[in-house]
Design a protein around this motif. Structure first.
Motif, PDB file in Angstrom:
ATOM      1  N   LYS A 170       0.756  -1.254   0.187  1.00 49.37           N
ATOM      2  CA  LYS A 170       0.236  -0.018  -0.053  1.00 49.37           C
ATOM      3  C   LYS A 170       1.320   0.703   0.329  1.00 49.37           C
ATOM      4  N   GLU A 171       2.039   1.612   0.658  1.00 53.05           N
ATOM      5  CA  GLU A 171       3.049   1.862   0.953  1.00 53.05           C
ATOM      6  C   GLU A 171       3.144   2.795  -0.531  1.00 53.05           C
ATOM      7  N   CYS A 172       3.851   1.551  -1.408  1.00 49.39           N
ATOM      8  CA  CYS A 172       4.513   1.603  -2.675  1.00 49.39           C
ATOM      9  C   CYS A 172       3.944   2.258  -3.473  1.00 49.39           C
ATOM     10  N   HIS A 173       2.466   2.112  -3.430  1.00 50.11           N
ATOM     11  CA  HIS A 173       1.519   2.191  -4.468  1.00 50.11           C
ATOM     12  C   HIS A 173       1.333   3.917  -4.139  1.00 50.11           C
ATOM     13  N   SER A 174       0.538   3.739  -2.671  1.00 53.94           N
ATOM     14  CA  SER A 174       0.465   5.504  -2.376  1.00 53.94           C
ATOM     15  C   SER A 174       2.324   6.681  -3.025  1.00 53.94           C
ATOM     16  N   GLN A 175       3.204   6.056  -2.732  1.00 56.27           N
ATOM     17  CA  GLN A 175       4.436   6.497  -3.918  1.00 56.27           C
ATOM     18  C   GLN A 175       4.675   6.555  -5.068  1.00 56.27           C
ATOM     19  N   GLY A 176       4.200   5.686  -5.404  1.00 57.98           N
ATOM     20  CA  GLY A 176       3.487   5.699  -6.949  1.00 57.98           C
ATOM     21  C   GLY A 176       2.628   6.302  -7.651  1.00 57.98           C
TER      22      GLY A 176
END
Length: 229
Positions: A170-176
């Protein structure tokens, strides 16, 4: 284990004007074979299908026809696979700690592969099913001139399922979203954020059904499996 199935693909390369996962292979819609594998997996306890609402009625009918005993939730897809998966992650039950993401078009994945990936993700932060590349790969420039030949022993062809720690993905997608990153799979996003992704041995038959030729191959493989039983 929670399983998300991106299933919003079009049938453009298949020569169809509808969702290709609704096309038939061995008298069942493509998506049905993925759902049957998830149903037969000892490790999968919840299934989320990420798709566009105009396909939901068809998917509901398929789910009813298959008489699945595991909970199945329909989740609204986005304008890209990346956005669709993020929607899926945000729709997971609150208790989901790990998730497997498996393309609905890879309808030949076996329950054993799902089980092995589900067990492995409990011991790492991210993984993908993959198989060693058999062909020699060439890196080519825009003029069709070979620039390099990577060492084949280090090359693997990525498949799905791909598995991740839910909070981290989820954090990675948010950064994306924040940085405008566009990636072709969730492993690439995970890697971009500095996390390691482990390989789990995939299956040679776990092909992605994209073209009419793939559909014919999938039919042959399924016929072979059932004829051997």
């Amino acid at each position: 284990m929670h399983l998300l199935i991106p299933a919003a693909g079009t049938g453009r390369r298949m020569g169809s004007h509808r969702n290709k996962l609704l096309l038939q292979v061995r008298s069942q819609p493509i998506i049905a074979w993925t759902l049957l594998a998830a149903q037969a997996s000892d490790q999968i306890s919840w299934i989320g299908i990420i798709s566009q609402p105009h396909d939901w009625q068809d998917f509901k009918q398929i789910i009813a026809d298959l008489q699945l005993t595991k909970p199945v939730e329909l989740i609204k897809g986005g304008s890209s696979r990346q956005e669709s998966v993020y929607n899926g992650l945000l729709s997971l039950p609150a208790n989901a700690e790990q998730v497997l993401i498996h393309d609905g078009a890879r309808c030949l994945a076996t329950p054993d592969l799902l089980n092995r990936c589900a067990e492995a993700i409990c011991h790492c932060l991210g993984l993908i099913a993959a198989v060693p590349v058999k062909d020699t790969i060439k890196v080519v420039d825009e003029n069709g001139i070979i620039q390099s030949t990577p060492e084949r022993s280090q090359l693997w062809a990525a498949q799905t399922p791909q598995g991740f720690d839910v909070k981290l993905l989820k954090e990675c997608h948010s950064q994306g979203v924040a940085h405008g990153w566009e990636v072709t799979d969730d492993a690439a996003l995970f890697e971009k954020c500095g996390y390691q992704v482990q390989i789990v041995q995939g299956e040679e038959t776990n092909l992605k059904v994209t073209t009419p030729q793939d559909l014919a191959i999938a039919e042959f493989i399924l016929n072979t499996r059932f004829d051997q039983k």
